[in-house]
Write a protein that holds these residues in place. Structure first.
Motif, PDB file in Angstrom:
ATOM      1  N   THR A   1     -13.278  -9.143  12.974  1.00 25.93           N
ATOM      2  CA  THR A   1     -13.895 -10.098  12.054  1.00 25.93           C
ATOM      3  C   THR A   1     -15.073  -9.417  11.364  1.00 25.93           C
ATOM      4  O   THR A   1     -15.516  -8.329  11.768  1.00 25.93           O
ATOM      5  N   GLN A   2     -15.602 -10.055  10.333  1.00 25.09           N
ATOM      6  CA  GLN A   2     -16.781  -9.546   9.645  1.00 25.09           C
ATOM      7  C   GLN A   2     -17.950  -9.399  10.628  1.00 25.09           C
ATOM      8  O   GLN A   2     -18.674  -8.397  10.604  1.00 25.09           O
ATOM      9  N   GLU A   3     -18.098 -10.381  11.498  1.00 24.04           N
ATOM     10  CA  GLU A   3     -19.192 -10.370  12.464  1.00 24.04           C
ATOM     11  C   GLU A   3     -19.045  -9.224  13.460  1.00 24.04           C
ATOM     12  O   GLU A   3     -20.037  -8.550  13.800  1.00 24.04           O
ATOM     13  N   LYS A   4     -17.835  -9.000  13.923  1.00 22.76           N
ATOM     14  CA  LYS A   4     -17.607  -7.920  14.886  1.00 22.76           C
ATOM     15  C   LYS A   4     -17.845  -6.555  14.243  1.00 22.76           C
ATOM     16  O   LYS A   4     -18.432  -5.653  14.865  1.00 22.76           O
ATOM     17  N   GLN A   5     -17.389  -6.395  13.001  1.00 24.72           N
ATOM     18  CA  GLN A   5     -17.617  -5.133  12.309  1.00 24.72           C
ATOM     19  C   GLN A   5     -19.111  -4.914  12.085  1.00 24.72           C
ATOM     20  O   GLN A   5     -19.621  -3.795  12.219  1.00 24.72           O
ATOM     21  N   GLN A   6     -19.822  -5.961  11.762  1.00 24.02           N
ATOM     22  CA  GLN A   6     -21.270  -5.870  11.570  1.00 24.02           C
ATOM     23  C   GLN A   6     -21.955  -5.446  12.870  1.00 24.02           C
ATOM     24  O   GLN A   6     -22.887  -4.621  12.859  1.00 24.02           O
ATOM     25  N   LYS A   7     -21.507  -5.979  13.989  1.00 32.54           N
ATOM     26  CA  LYS A   7     -22.073  -5.639  15.291  1.00 32.54           C
ATOM     27  C   LYS A   7     -21.896  -4.153  15.585  1.00 32.54           C
ATOM     28  O   LYS A   7     -22.845  -3.468  15.994  1.00 32.54           O
ATOM     29  N   PHE A   8     -20.664  -3.635  15.373  1.00 31.77           N
ATOM     30  CA  PHE A   8     -20.416  -2.209  15.607  1.00 31.77           C
ATOM     31  C   PHE A   8     -21.277  -1.339  14.693  1.00 31.77           C
ATOM     32  O   PHE A   8     -21.814  -0.307  15.107  1.00 31.77           O
ATOM     33  N   TYR A   9     -21.381  -1.775  13.466  1.00 33.98           N
ATOM     34  CA  TYR A   9     -22.150  -1.022  12.468  1.00 33.98           C
ATOM     35  C   TYR A   9     -23.631  -0.960  12.845  1.00 33.98           C
ATOM     36  O   TYR A   9     -24.259   0.107  12.832  1.00 33.98           O
ATOM     37  N   ASP A  10     -24.177  -2.094  13.222  1.00 33.74           N
ATOM     38  CA  ASP A  10     -25.588  -2.149  13.600  1.00 33.74           C
ATOM     39  C   ASP A  10     -25.860  -1.335  14.865  1.00 33.74           C
ATOM     40  O   ASP A  10     -26.899  -0.653  14.972  1.00 33.74           O
ATOM     41  N   GLU A  11     -24.938  -1.380  15.810  1.00 31.22           N
ATOM     42  CA  GLU A  11     -25.106  -0.631  17.050  1.00 31.22           C
ATOM     43  C   GLU A  11     -25.102   0.872  16.793  1.00 31.22           C
ATOM     44  O   GLU A  11     -25.855   1.630  17.429  1.00 31.22           O
ATOM     45  N   LYS A  12     -24.258   1.294  15.852  1.00 29.86           N
ATOM     46  CA  LYS A  12     -24.197   2.732  15.551  1.00 29.86           C
ATOM     47  C   LYS A  12     -25.489   3.187  14.875  1.00 29.86           C
ATOM     48  O   LYS A  12     -25.994   4.286  15.165  1.00 29.86           O
ATOM     49  N   ILE A  13     -26.009   2.386  13.992  1.00 31.97           N
ATOM     50  CA  ILE A  13     -27.277   2.718  13.338  1.00 31.97           C
ATOM     51  C   ILE A  13     -28.385   2.824  14.391  1.00 31.97           C
ATOM     52  O   ILE A  13     -29.189   3.767  14.387  1.00 31.97           O
ATOM     53  N   ALA A  14     -28.431   1.863  15.301  1.00 28.00           N
ATOM     54  CA  ALA A  14     -29.447   1.865  16.350  1.00 28.00           C
ATOM     55  C   ALA A  14     -29.320   3.105  17.227  1.00 28.00           C
ATOM     56  O   ALA A  14     -30.333   3.692  17.659  1.00 28.00           O
ATOM     57  N   GLU A  15     -28.103   3.520  17.495  1.00 31.14           N
ATOM     58  CA  GLU A  15     -27.866   4.708  18.312  1.00 31.14           C
ATOM     59  C   GLU A  15     -28.470   5.945  17.667  1.00 31.14           C
ATOM     60  O   GLU A  15     -29.118   6.760  18.346  1.00 31.14           O
ATOM     61  N   TYR A  16     -28.291   6.091  16.358  1.00 29.65           N
ATOM     62  CA  TYR A  16     -28.847   7.263  15.658  1.00 29.65           C
ATOM     63  C   TYR A  16     -30.366   7.167  15.546  1.00 29.65           C
ATOM     64  O   TYR A  16     -31.061   8.192  15.601  1.00 29.65           O
ATOM     65  N   LYS A  17     -30.864   5.994  15.418  1.00 31.09           N
ATOM     66  CA  LYS A  17     -32.322   5.831  15.348  1.00 31.09           C
ATOM     67  C   LYS A  17     -32.974   6.231  16.677  1.00 31.09           C
ATOM     68  O   LYS A  17     -34.061   6.830  16.704  1.00 31.09           O
ATOM     69  N   GLN A  18     -32.295   5.932  17.783  1.00 26.56           N
ATOM     70  CA  GLN A  18     -32.793   6.318  19.094  1.00 26.56           C
ATOM     71  C   GLN A  18     -32.803   7.836  19.264  1.00 26.56           C
ATOM     72  O   GLN A  18     -33.580   8.376  20.062  1.00 26.56           O
ATOM     73  N   GLN A  19     -31.947   8.505  18.518  1.00 27.43           N
ATOM     74  CA  GLN A  19     -31.890   9.962  18.587  1.00 27.43           C
ATOM     75  C   GLN A  19     -32.952  10.612  17.699  1.00 27.43           C
ATOM     76  O   GLN A  19     -33.046  11.837  17.639  1.00 27.43           O
ATOM     77  N   GLY A  20     -33.747   9.798  17.006  1.00 23.47           N
ATOM     78  CA  GLY A  20     -34.831  10.323  16.202  1.00 23.47           C
ATOM     79  C   GLY A  20     -34.589  10.327  14.706  1.00 23.47           C
ATOM     80  O   GLY A  20     -35.434  10.781  13.933  1.00 23.47           O
ATOM     81  N   TYR A  21     -33.438   9.809  14.252  1.00 29.71           N
ATOM     82  CA  TYR A  21     -33.168   9.750  12.819  1.00 29.71           C
ATOM     83  C   TYR A  21     -33.997   8.631  12.180  1.00 29.71           C
ATOM     84  O   TYR A  21     -34.291   7.614  12.809  1.00 29.71           O
ATOM     85  N   SER A  22     -34.341   8.836  10.914  1.00 29.80           N
ATOM     86  CA  SER A  22     -35.015   7.773  10.167  1.00 29.80           C
ATOM     87  C   SER A  22     -34.007   6.661   9.872  1.00 29.80           C
ATOM     88  O   SER A  22     -32.798   6.825  10.077  1.00 29.80           O
ATOM     89  N   GLU A  23     -34.502   5.537   9.353  1.00 26.31           N
ATOM     90  CA  GLU A  23     -33.614   4.421   9.025  1.00 26.31           C
ATOM     91  C   GLU A  23     -32.515   4.847   8.058  1.00 26.31           C
ATOM     92  O   GLU A  23     -31.330   4.586   8.293  1.00 26.31           O
ATOM     93  N   ASN A  24     -32.894   5.492   6.964  1.00 24.06           N
ATOM     94  CA  ASN A  24     -31.914   5.917   5.963  1.00 24.06           C
ATOM     95  C   ASN A  24     -30.943   6.952   6.525  1.00 24.06           C
ATOM     96  O   ASN A  24     -29.739   6.909   6.249  1.00 24.06           O
TER      97      ASN A  24
END
Length: 265
Positions: A148-171
């Motif tokens: 669903t749109q919601e599930k895809q959004q969840k995966f997308y947000d989690e992946k962004i958060a994962e990279y941010k934890q590794q030290g990447y900037s938001e962009n």
């Protein structure tokens, strides 16, 4: 006495003559009836022949008007079905092409609980069963099907958060995430004809790359096509396009974007 005898003889002669002529009359009557039947049959046959469709391209002689109309309806239905198939199984969804507006889908559950478009269920199960018989004792598992749109959004947000934890900037995190998880509204999983598959060993993916086309599926994101697909290699991600298209793409080494570009020219 003589006169009486003469009268009796004359009566006998007339009766005998009548009996002698009776077979001739019967034969003539029967002949006339048979001739009439033959003429009537000929007229009926000629009339029926006038209703036969005469078409030099027909492979079946004697096709009647009703048969021709029925055949036309069936062929029209087949053509319409073929057109519909082309519209859904070659739908392009990637980072540049969103899911079409009002896209409709009927879902069915596969072993493990994931759901897919009902139109790919049978070929998907045939592929998984073939993989099981060929190399493994257990059925490969669909770990991700329709989203669903919601599930895809969840995966997308989690992946962004994962990279941010590794030290990447938001962009930077967003750009990295886009290579692995499609932006919501731009994912093939949301049209139900793509699946992520896991197996007992990594060898499953080699088997799928060499055999999935036989069942209408393509290895959607090869390593050498990242610039074209916009997505990093995903050995687990398979997309349904139909056996004929999948075979052509496999034999020519094309990804979906390249195939569609070629047939549009």
């Amino acid at each position: 006495m003589n006169e009486r005898n003469d009268k009796q003889y004359e009566r006998y002669r007339r009766l005998r003559k009548r009996k002698t002529n009776r077979p001739i009359i019967l034969i003539l009557t029967f002949s006339i009836i048979m001739i009439a039947i033959a003429i009537l049959g000929s007229l009926l046959l000629k009339g029926s022949e006038e209703h036969v469709i005469l078409n030099p391209t027909d492979t079946q002689p004697g096709l009647t008007l009703d048969d021709d109309i029925s055949s036309g309806i069936e062929e029209s239905g087949k053509q319409q079905s073929s057109t519909d198939d082309t519209e859904w199984n070659l739908t392009l969804v990637n980072k540049w092409n969103p899911i079409p507006d009002n896209y409709e889908i009927n879902l069915v559950e596969v072993p493990g609980g994931e759901k897919v478009d009902e139109r790919i269920y049978e070929p998907l199960m045939e592929m998984l069963e073939a993989a099981k018989k060929e190399n493994w004792d257990q059925l490969p598992k669909v770990v991700s099907g329709y989203r669903t749109q919601e599930k895809q959004q969840k995966f997308y947000d989690e992946k962004i958060a994962e990279y941010k934890q590794q030290g990447y900037s938001e962009n930077e995190a967003v750009e990295q995430a886009k290579q692995w998880v499609a932006v919501p509204g731009y994912s093939e999983h949301q049209i139900g004809i793509a699946v992520d598959i896991n197996g007992a060993t990594y060898d499953l993916y080699f088997w799928l790359q060499e055999n999935s086309y036989k069942y209408g599926f393509i290895f959607r994101y090869p390593a050498g096509k990242t610039d074209v697909t916009g997505t990093a290699e995903e050995v687990w991600h398979y997309r349904y396009v139909g056996v004929e298209v999948a075979t052509e793409m496999y034999e020519q080494g094309l990804c979906l974007e390249e195939y569609l570009d070629r047939i549009e020219k």
